[in-house]
Design a protein around this motif. Structure first.
Motif, PDB file in Angstrom:
ATOM      1  N   PHE A   1       1.026  -1.198  -0.025  1.00  0.00           N
ATOM      2  CA  PHE A   1      -0.142  -0.011  -0.101  1.00  0.00           C
ATOM      3  C   PHE A   1       0.883   1.250   0.079  1.00  0.00           C
ATOM      4  O   PHE A   1       0.591   2.201  -0.794  1.00  0.00           O
ATOM      5  CB  PHE A   1      -0.912  -0.108   1.379  1.00  0.00           C
ATOM      6  CG  PHE A   1      -1.791  -0.982   1.285  1.00  0.00           C
ATOM      7  CD1 PHE A   1      -3.060  -1.097   0.422  1.00  0.00           C
ATOM      8  CD2 PHE A   1      -1.968  -2.527   2.174  1.00  0.00           C
ATOM      9  CE1 PHE A   1      -3.870  -2.327   0.299  1.00  0.00           C
ATOM     10  CE2 PHE A   1      -2.576  -3.202   2.127  1.00  0.00           C
ATOM     11  CZ  PHE A   1      -3.834  -3.351   1.151  1.00  0.00           C
TER      12      PHE A   1
ATOM     13  N   TRP B   1      -7.442   8.495  11.361  1.00  0.00           N
ATOM     14  CA  TRP B   1      -7.379   7.529  10.412  1.00  0.00           C
ATOM     15  C   TRP B   1      -6.483   6.334  10.904  1.00  0.00           C
ATOM     16  O   TRP B   1      -5.806   6.642  11.216  1.00  0.00           O
ATOM     17  CB  TRP B   1      -6.739   8.282   9.074  1.00  0.00           C
ATOM     18  CG  TRP B   1      -6.923   7.498   7.792  1.00  0.00           C
ATOM     19  CD1 TRP B   1      -6.198   6.797   7.023  1.00  0.00           C
ATOM     20  CD2 TRP B   1      -7.953   7.667   6.932  1.00  0.00           C
ATOM     21  NE1 TRP B   1      -6.525   6.315   6.136  1.00  0.00           N
ATOM     22  CE2 TRP B   1      -7.596   6.767   5.965  1.00  0.00           C
ATOM     23  CE3 TRP B   1      -9.187   8.370   6.770  1.00  0.00           C
ATOM     24  CZ2 TRP B   1      -8.526   6.581   4.698  1.00  0.00           C
ATOM     25  CZ3 TRP B   1     -10.367   8.001   5.931  1.00  0.00           C
ATOM     26  CH2 TRP B   1      -9.668   7.229   4.853  1.00  0.00           C
TER      27      TRP B   1
ATOM     28  N   PHE C   1      -4.901  16.593   5.389  1.00  0.00           N
ATOM     29  CA  PHE C   1      -5.072  15.246   5.321  1.00  0.00           C
ATOM     30  C   PHE C   1      -5.859  14.941   4.041  1.00  0.00           C
ATOM     31  O   PHE C   1      -6.920  15.266   3.817  1.00  0.00           O
ATOM     32  CB  PHE C   1      -5.436  14.529   6.624  1.00  0.00           C
ATOM     33  CG  PHE C   1      -5.748  12.944   6.342  1.00  0.00           C
ATOM     34  CD1 PHE C   1      -4.597  12.098   6.223  1.00  0.00           C
ATOM     35  CD2 PHE C   1      -6.767  12.245   6.428  1.00  0.00           C
ATOM     36  CE1 PHE C   1      -4.887  10.778   6.003  1.00  0.00           C
ATOM     37  CE2 PHE C   1      -7.264  10.877   6.330  1.00  0.00           C
ATOM     38  CZ  PHE C   1      -6.040   9.847   6.194  1.00  0.00           C
ATOM     39  N   VAL C   2      -5.135  14.213   3.430  1.00  0.00           N
ATOM     40  CA  VAL C   2      -5.933  13.948   1.883  1.00  0.00           C
ATOM     41  C   VAL C   2      -6.568  12.492   1.866  1.00  0.00           C
ATOM     42  O   VAL C   2      -7.638  12.037   1.554  1.00  0.00           O
ATOM     43  CB  VAL C   2      -4.855  13.684   0.686  1.00  0.00           C
ATOM     44  CG1 VAL C   2      -5.419  13.265  -0.378  1.00  0.00           C
ATOM     45  CG2 VAL C   2      -4.462  15.230   0.445  1.00  0.00           C
TER      46      VAL C   2
ATOM     47  N   ASP D   1      -6.180   3.949  -1.052  1.00  0.00           N
ATOM     48  CA  ASP D   1      -7.316   3.904  -1.803  1.00  0.00           C
ATOM     49  C   ASP D   1      -7.704   5.177  -2.534  1.00  0.00           C
ATOM     50  O   ASP D   1      -8.186   5.270  -3.519  1.00  0.00           O
ATOM     51  CB  ASP D   1      -8.683   3.241  -1.065  1.00  0.00           C
ATOM     52  CG  ASP D   1      -8.301   1.866  -0.548  1.00  0.00           C
ATOM     53  OD1 ASP D   1      -7.640   1.130  -1.092  1.00  0.00           O
ATOM     54  OD2 ASP D   1      -8.631   1.732   0.527  1.00  0.00           O
ATOM     55  N   ILE D   2      -7.748   6.260  -1.448  1.00  0.00           N
ATOM     56  CA  ILE D   2      -8.289   7.603  -1.842  1.00  0.00           C
ATOM     57  C   ILE D   2      -7.274   7.950  -2.879  1.00  0.00           C
ATOM     58  O   ILE D   2      -7.650   8.781  -4.012  1.00  0.00           O
ATOM     59  CB  ILE D   2      -8.433   8.506  -0.759  1.00  0.00           C
ATOM     60  CG1 ILE D   2      -9.486   7.962   0.139  1.00  0.00           C
ATOM     61  CG2 ILE D   2      -8.490   9.952  -1.059  1.00  0.00           C
ATOM     62  CD1 ILE D   2     -10.063   8.908   1.355  1.00  0.00           C
TER      63      ILE D   2
ATOM     64  N   GLN E   1      -7.917   6.431  -6.363  1.00  0.00           N
ATOM     65  CA  GLN E   1      -9.243   6.943  -6.773  1.00  0.00           C
ATOM     66  C   GLN E   1      -8.903   8.209  -7.311  1.00  0.00           C
ATOM     67  O   GLN E   1      -9.526   8.508  -8.533  1.00  0.00           O
ATOM     68  CB  GLN E   1     -10.440   6.562  -6.122  1.00  0.00           C
ATOM     69  CG  GLN E   1     -10.641   5.392  -5.915  1.00  0.00           C
ATOM     70  CD  GLN E   1     -11.801   5.042  -4.629  1.00  0.00           C
ATOM     71  OE1 GLN E   1     -12.914   5.726  -4.857  1.00  0.00           O
ATOM     72  NE2 GLN E   1     -11.405   4.285  -3.727  1.00  0.00           N
ATOM     73  N   MET E   2      -8.200   9.423  -6.769  1.00  0.00           N
ATOM     74  CA  MET E   2      -8.036  10.484  -7.241  1.00  0.00           C
ATOM     75  C   MET E   2      -7.200  10.477  -8.620  1.00  0.00           C
ATOM     76  O   MET E   2      -7.220  11.332  -9.435  1.00  0.00           O
ATOM     77  CB  MET E   2      -7.134  11.490  -6.320  1.00  0.00           C
ATOM     78  CG  MET E   2      -8.250  11.729  -5.079  1.00  0.00           C
ATOM     79  SD  MET E   2      -7.238  12.415  -3.679  1.00  0.00           S
ATOM     80  CE  MET E   2      -6.725  14.039  -4.467  1.00  0.00           C
TER      81      MET E   2
ATOM     82  N   GLN F   1      -7.288   7.986 -10.642  1.00  0.00           N
ATOM     83  CA  GLN F   1      -8.092   7.440 -11.898  1.00  0.00           C
ATOM     84  C   GLN F   1      -9.052   8.481 -12.261  1.00  0.00           C
ATOM     85  O   GLN F   1      -9.068   8.664 -13.323  1.00  0.00           O
ATOM     86  CB  GLN F   1      -8.656   6.165 -11.249  1.00  0.00           C
ATOM     87  CG  GLN F   1      -7.796   4.835 -11.108  1.00  0.00           C
ATOM     88  CD  GLN F   1      -8.170   3.698 -10.516  1.00  0.00           C
ATOM     89  OE1 GLN F   1      -9.085   3.980  -9.601  1.00  0.00           O
ATOM     90  NE2 GLN F   1      -7.583   2.704 -10.570  1.00  0.00           N
TER      91      GLN F   1
END
Lengths: 143, 86
Positions: free
Chosen positions: A57, A94, A106-107, A111-112, A115-116, A118
């Motif tokens: 990750f 988190w 914090f972004v 996963d986030i 997705q950002m 993509q």
């Protein structure tokens, strides 16, 4: 040039790591974290280092940033410091690592960020930081 | 108590009104208890990604303490329909 930059960044991360060892109260840790995330435009808390990620990750975050040509960021290895590992989870509310911060905010986790990446939002967010994504300069159509 | 895919699914349906949940136990691919979920809920409508993920994290706060790795995808029913067509 990039490798020089990287070694400077790694050095910074190490120096910060050393400071962590001496901090004791959790309140102090949170205060330190607030300063750390505001110090640079892009800050990543991860397992391992960008040169040697110790988890898939964390590696994904490093690869995504690399694809966008973001090389100048600070990274902190949570495996080197248990206090930091717990502290950053409390600080951002988190539960998992990696954690990405832009301009002190914090972004999200892996996963986030994925997705950002993509959806194209990441290019925009980087633009807000004054960073031009390398993907904009590629002539090949994106996936 | 071991955490099961059914347990995660039931909780997401009950607490954040998920209309569709896919839970995959990915523990075998990793070194400890790991899950990958897709959650579709109308409650995600109009909420940024971070907030949606926080909803899932909050819902599974107790479970996440035991889970080593957790991947999630949060979609509105509309986004889900679109994704299914692809």
């Amino acid at each position: 040039m990039n490798s020089v930059m990287n070694s400077i960044l790694r050095h910074t991360a190490r120096a910060a790591g050393a400071r962590w060892m001496s901090s004791s109260s959790s309140e102090e840790v949170l205060k330190n974290l607030e300063q750390i995330v505001k110090k640079d435009k892009v800050v990543v808390f991860m397992k391992g280092t960008p040169a040697q990620p110790m988890c898939g990750f964390s590696n994904a975050v490093v690869q995504i940033l690399r694809m966008h040509g973001v090389e100048k960021y600070s990274s902190y290895n949570v495996l080197e410091n248990q206090e930091l590992r717990q502290g950053v989870k409390t600080f951002s509310n988190w539960p998992t690592i990696p954690q990405v911060f832009f301009n002190g905010e914090f972004v999200g986790g892996c996963d986030i960020l994925l997705q950002m990446h993509q959806s194209g939002d990441l290019v925009e967010e980087l633009d807000k930081l004054g960073i031009r994504s390398a993907l904009l300069d590629k002539t090949t159509p994106s996936q | 108590m071991a955490i099961t895919t059914d347990h995660i699914r039931d909780k997401l349906i009950a607490e954040i009104g998920a209309i569709h949940v896919e839970v995959e136990d990915t523990s075998a691919n990793r070194c400890a208890t790991s899950f990958k979920v897709i959650v579709v809920s109308p409650q995600f409508e109009g909420k940024p990604l971070l907030q949606r993920h926080r909803m899932v994290n909050t819902c599974l706060a107790t479970e996440l303490k035991e889970i080593h790795a957790f991947e999630q995808k949060t979609l509105t029913p509309e986004q889900w329909e679109k994704q299914k067509q692809q």
